[in-house]
Write a protein that holds these residues in place. Structure first.
Motif, PDB file in Angstrom:
ATOM      1  N   ASN A   1       0.810  -1.217   0.000  1.00 56.61           N
ATOM      2  CA  ASN A   1       0.000   0.000   0.000  1.00 56.61           C
ATOM      3  C   ASN A   1       0.846   1.272   0.000  1.00 56.61           C
ATOM      4  O   ASN A   1       0.314   2.376   0.043  1.00 56.61           O
ATOM      5  N   ILE A   2       2.173   1.107  -0.044  1.00 54.38           N
ATOM      6  CA  ILE A   2       3.086   2.246   0.030  1.00 54.38           C
ATOM      7  C   ILE A   2       3.632   2.584  -1.353  1.00 54.38           C
ATOM      8  O   ILE A   2       4.032   1.699  -2.113  1.00 54.38           O
ATOM      9  N   GLU A   3       3.634   3.868  -1.675  1.00 53.70           N
ATOM     10  CA  GLU A   3       4.247   4.292  -2.929  1.00 53.70           C
ATOM     11  C   GLU A   3       5.743   4.020  -2.857  1.00 53.70           C
ATOM     12  O   GLU A   3       6.441   4.527  -1.980  1.00 53.70           O
ATOM     13  N   SER A   4       6.240   3.200  -3.768  1.00 58.55           N
ATOM     14  CA  SER A   4       7.607   2.699  -3.646  1.00 58.55           C
ATOM     15  C   SER A   4       8.565   3.253  -4.691  1.00 58.55           C
ATOM     16  O   SER A   4       9.602   2.677  -4.957  1.00 58.55           O
ATOM     17  N   GLN A   5       8.220   4.371  -5.279  1.00 55.81           N
ATOM     18  CA  GLN A   5       9.099   4.975  -6.288  1.00 55.81           C
ATOM     19  C   GLN A   5       9.962   6.034  -5.620  1.00 55.81           C
ATOM     20  O   GLN A   5       9.481   6.865  -4.847  1.00 55.81           O
TER      21      GLN A   5
ATOM     22  N   ILE B   1      21.088   2.539  -2.365  1.00 61.01           N
ATOM     23  CA  ILE B   1      19.756   2.110  -2.820  1.00 61.01           C
ATOM     24  C   ILE B   1      19.748   2.202  -4.338  1.00 61.01           C
ATOM     25  O   ILE B   1      19.483   3.262  -4.904  1.00 61.01           O
ATOM     26  N   LYS B   2      20.053   1.118  -4.982  1.00 62.46           N
ATOM     27  CA  LYS B   2      20.315   1.165  -6.423  1.00 62.46           C
ATOM     28  C   LYS B   2      19.136   0.752  -7.291  1.00 62.46           C
ATOM     29  O   LYS B   2      19.146   0.970  -8.496  1.00 62.46           O
ATOM     30  N   ASP B   3      18.117   0.107  -6.735  1.00 60.82           N
ATOM     31  CA  ASP B   3      17.006  -0.351  -7.562  1.00 60.82           C
ATOM     32  C   ASP B   3      15.719  -0.394  -6.749  1.00 60.82           C
ATOM     33  O   ASP B   3      15.721  -0.206  -5.535  1.00 60.82           O
TER      34      ASP B   3
ATOM     35  N   TRP C   1      14.856  -0.516  -2.678  1.00 58.99           N
ATOM     36  CA  TRP C   1      14.057   0.575  -2.125  1.00 58.99           C
ATOM     37  C   TRP C   1      12.852   0.032  -1.350  1.00 58.99           C
ATOM     38  O   TRP C   1      12.528   0.512  -0.257  1.00 58.99           O
ATOM     39  N   LYS C   2      12.179  -0.983  -1.898  1.00 56.96           N
ATOM     40  CA  LYS C   2      11.040  -1.576  -1.207  1.00 56.96           C
ATOM     41  C   LYS C   2      11.478  -2.226   0.106  1.00 56.96           C
ATOM     42  O   LYS C   2      10.757  -2.185   1.110  1.00 56.96           O
TER      43      LYS C   2
END
Length: 268
Positions: A12-16, A100-102, A106-107
């Motif tokens: 449910n979290i915006e992961s961009q 944090i490369k991808d 990040w997730k």
């Protein structure tokens, strides 16, 4: 070590990853000018790390340290006002932004923050997640987007430490605290923002880290003093002392109620 797990709310979290770049303001430049004046006045060195930290300084923090060595006011102003996303804070956050490369990584970062928030809620008196937020205009933060800023990867942990210290010191009148290796100042920020104890804080660190602490705390509108003498500590305020000055001075006659260190003891 706690086993990594995927938090149930991660879907449910915006992961961009959002790009943020801040231009230095007059206040940012003034803080940097004060820092450089302090360094020059006291003839301080900027390359002071040893062991693992020496490796990090050469391989992951070189742009910042070169700018510091050259007293490059313009470049330092740009670096400090975006310091959560560049060399200045590399090694202080877990993980640092450069690592944090991808999207998968990040997730995982966001999942860990969510898990740490759960622990913070369980083990502290936190009432609202607003307490953990670093505003967008303070050093270009990253992490879990919330309200008008981000919850940095280490903020729940720093909040917990501040809560713990407050419990230990609440029956001590005007406690004096020394922190060794304070990173960017996350713990110190929470210690002064959300506790009613009249702390006198003395932070001791290598110069490159110490001045990033000064910058971050000044951006959070806290009273911060850069010291060149341990006997000039201002009671009830935040005092920062470079390690190279600290080690040359006699502290045997100074009362200390608590000494705190987290995650840098392995490098000492």
């Amino acid at each position: 070590s706690i086993e990594d797990k995927t938090h149930s709310e991660i879907l449910n979290i915006e992961s961009q990853i959002k790009e943020i770049y801040l231009e230095p303001t007059k206040d940012d430049i003034l803080i940097v000018q004060n820092l450089l004046e302090f360094i020059k006045r006291n003839n301080l060195s900027t390359f002071t790390g040893t062991g693992e930290w020496n490796w990090l300084e050469k391989n992951a923090r070189s742009e910042y340290l070169e700018s510091l060595h050259n007293c490059d006011e313009k470049k330092l102003s740009q670096l400090f006002c975006n310091m959560f996303r560049n060399d200045v804070t590399y090694g202080y956050l877990s993980p640092s932004f450069k690592d944090i490369k991808d999207d998968k990584k990040w997730k995982n970062v966001l999942s860990n923050i969510l898990c740490n928030i759960d622990s913070c809620i369980e083990f502290t008196n936190i009432k609202t997640l607003e307490s953990l937020v670093t505003e967008n205009n303070i050093c270009a933060p990253y992490g879990l987007k919330y309200s008008s800023g981000y919850i940095l990867p280490d903020s729940p942990r720093h909040y917990y430490y501040a809560y713990k210290i407050n419990k230990i010191c609440k029956k001590i009148n005007d406690p004096i605290i020394y922190e060794i290796g304070g990173g960017y100042g996350g713990l110190t920020n929470f210690l002064y923002k959300f506790n009613k104890v009249n702390y006198t804080y003395v932070g001791i660190d290598l110069l490159p880290g110490l001045i990033s602490t000064y910058y971050y705390l000044k951006k959070n509108n806290l009273n911060v003093n850069l010291l060149n003498n341990i006997n000039k500590v201002v009671k009830g305020e935040i005092n920062l002392l470079p390690f190279e000055i600290f080690k040359e001075q006699n502290i045997s006659n100074i009362d200390v109620n608590l000494i705190f260190n987290s995650r840098s003891l392995c490098e000492m």
